[in-house]
Motif scaffolding. Structure first.
Motif, PDB file in Angstrom:
ATOM      1  N   GLN A  50       2.436 -11.513  17.426  1.00 15.79           N
ATOM      2  CA  GLN A  50       1.853 -13.106  17.701  1.00 15.79           C
ATOM      3  C   GLN A  50       3.133 -13.859  18.106  1.00 15.79           C
ATOM      4  N   VAL A  51       4.263 -13.425  18.146  1.00 16.77           N
ATOM      5  CA  VAL A  51       5.486 -14.438  18.513  1.00 16.77           C
ATOM      6  C   VAL A  51       5.952 -14.112  19.987  1.00 16.77           C
ATOM      7  N   LYS A  52       5.898 -15.358  20.587  1.00 17.06           N
ATOM      8  CA  LYS A  52       6.211 -15.297  22.134  1.00 17.06           C
ATOM      9  C   LYS A  52       7.335 -16.503  22.001  1.00 17.06           C
ATOM     10  N   LEU A  53       8.604 -16.299  22.430  1.00 15.04           N
ATOM     11  CA  LEU A  53       9.763 -17.005  22.456  1.00 15.04           C
ATOM     12  C   LEU A  53       9.964 -17.411  24.074  1.00 15.04           C
ATOM     13  N   THR A  54      10.088 -18.540  24.569  1.00 12.90           N
ATOM     14  CA  THR A  54      10.414 -19.036  25.849  1.00 12.90           C
ATOM     15  C   THR A  54      11.950 -19.300  25.950  1.00 12.90           C
ATOM     16  N   PHE A  55      12.529 -19.412  27.023  1.00 14.49           N
ATOM     17  CA  PHE A  55      13.854 -19.808  27.490  1.00 14.49           C
ATOM     18  C   PHE A  55      14.089 -20.134  28.760  1.00 14.49           C
ATOM     19  N   PRO A  56      15.157 -21.031  28.989  1.00 14.61           N
ATOM     20  CA  PRO A  56      15.063 -21.612  30.119  1.00 14.61           C
ATOM     21  C   PRO A  56      15.776 -20.617  31.304  1.00 14.61           C
ATOM     22  N   SER A  57      16.251 -19.313  30.951  1.00 15.31           N
ATOM     23  CA  SER A  57      17.093 -18.688  31.923  1.00 15.31           C
ATOM     24  C   SER A  57      16.880 -17.163  31.121  1.00 15.31           C
ATOM     25  N   GLN A  58      16.929 -16.285  32.006  1.00 13.30           N
ATOM     26  CA  GLN A  58      17.293 -14.853  31.773  1.00 13.30           C
ATOM     27  C   GLN A  58      18.444 -14.525  30.893  1.00 13.30           C
ATOM     28  N   ALA A  59      19.444 -15.175  31.286  1.00 15.55           N
ATOM     29  CA  ALA A  59      20.615 -14.929  30.470  1.00 15.55           C
ATOM     30  C   ALA A  59      20.520 -15.622  28.892  1.00 15.55           C
ATOM     31  N   ALA A  60      19.799 -16.565  28.783  1.00 13.59           N
ATOM     32  CA  ALA A  60      19.661 -17.049  27.496  1.00 13.59           C
ATOM     33  C   ALA A  60      18.913 -16.406  26.723  1.00 13.59           C
ATOM     34  N   ALA A  61      17.785 -15.706  27.194  1.00 13.88           N
ATOM     35  CA  ALA A  61      16.873 -14.886  26.585  1.00 13.88           C
ATOM     36  C   ALA A  61      17.480 -13.589  26.189  1.00 13.88           C
ATOM     37  N   CYS A  62      18.597 -12.730  27.187  1.00 19.90           N
ATOM     38  CA  CYS A  62      19.053 -11.676  26.549  1.00 19.90           C
ATOM     39  C   CYS A  62      20.144 -12.219  25.643  1.00 19.90           C
ATOM     40  N   ALA A  63      20.909 -13.161  25.936  1.00 23.47           N
ATOM     41  CA  ALA A  63      21.952 -13.598  24.628  1.00 23.47           C
ATOM     42  C   ALA A  63      21.257 -13.810  23.282  1.00 23.47           C
ATOM     43  N   TYR A  64      20.115 -14.233  23.297  1.00 26.00           N
ATOM     44  CA  TYR A  64      19.377 -14.223  21.963  1.00 26.00           C
ATOM     45  C   TYR A  64      18.991 -12.984  21.593  1.00 26.00           C
ATOM     46  N   ALA A  65      18.599 -12.176  22.240  1.00 22.13           N
ATOM     47  CA  ALA A  65      18.128 -10.742  21.942  1.00 22.13           C
ATOM     48  C   ALA A  65      19.333  -9.962  21.286  1.00 22.13           C
ATOM     49  N   GLU A  66      20.587 -10.107  22.025  1.00 16.46           N
ATOM     50  CA  GLU A  66      21.786  -9.484  21.598  1.00 16.46           C
ATOM     51  C   GLU A  66      22.195 -10.212  20.230  1.00 16.46           C
ATOM     52  N   ARG A  67      22.182 -11.087  20.004  1.00 20.56           N
ATOM     53  CA  ARG A  67      22.760 -12.127  18.885  1.00 20.56           C
ATOM     54  C   ARG A  67      22.061 -11.653  17.601  1.00 20.56           C
ATOM     55  N   GLU A  68      20.589 -11.482  17.820  1.00 22.92           N
ATOM     56  CA  GLU A  68      19.724 -11.008  16.806  1.00 22.92           C
ATOM     57  C   GLU A  68      19.609  -9.526  16.557  1.00 22.92           C
ATOM     58  N   GLY A  69      20.298  -8.645  17.317  1.00 23.08           N
ATOM     59  CA  GLY A  69      20.108  -7.411  17.446  1.00 23.08           C
ATOM     60  C   GLY A  69      18.784  -6.854  17.534  1.00 23.08           C
ATOM     61  N   ILE A  70      18.233  -7.439  18.594  1.00 23.91           N
ATOM     62  CA  ILE A  70      16.812  -6.897  19.160  1.00 23.91           C
ATOM     63  C   ILE A  70      17.054  -5.941  20.475  1.00 23.91           C
ATOM     64  N   ALA A  71      16.364  -4.799  20.270  1.00 23.69           N
ATOM     65  CA  ALA A  71      16.263  -3.848  21.570  1.00 23.69           C
ATOM     66  C   ALA A  71      15.344  -4.728  22.678  1.00 23.69           C
TER      67      ALA A  71
END
Length: 92
Positions: A50-71
């Motif tokens: 049910q969770v959808k997170l929006t980001f202003p750029s692809q780099a921001a979304a990738c940085a969030y995933a790496e910071r949180e340890g999400i594959a």
């Protein structure tokens, strides 16, 4: 827990390009949906779907995933093609 990152596409019912610049991080389904015996509606116990997170750029979304340890996997955006035609082409 896996996720996919993609850019929002323009809806077929949408004439403008609103919100098409945003990138979305969406979690993959961990469980298959099953019909509820009482109502018949499809559902599962997986709340991450049910969770959808929006980001202003692809780099921001990738940085969030790496910071949180999400594959994650990035889905490339197909190129936009313009169909250029004149009004006179309707009568040929």
């Amino acid at each position: 827990m896996a996720a996919r990152i993609y850019q929002i596409q323009k809806n077929a019912m949408q004439s403008g390009k609103a919100l098409t610049h945003l990138w979305v991080l969406e979690y993959a389904n961990a469980q298959a949906k099953q019909p509820d015996p009482l109502t018949g509606w499809a559902g599962s116990g997986d709340t991450q779907a049910q969770v959808k997170l929006t980001f202003p750029s692809q780099a921001a979304a990738c940085a969030y995933a790496e910071r949180e340890g999400i594959a994650y996997s990035v889905i490339a955006t197909p190129p936009r093609t313009l169909k250029l035609q004149a009004y006179a082409d309707n009568f040929r």
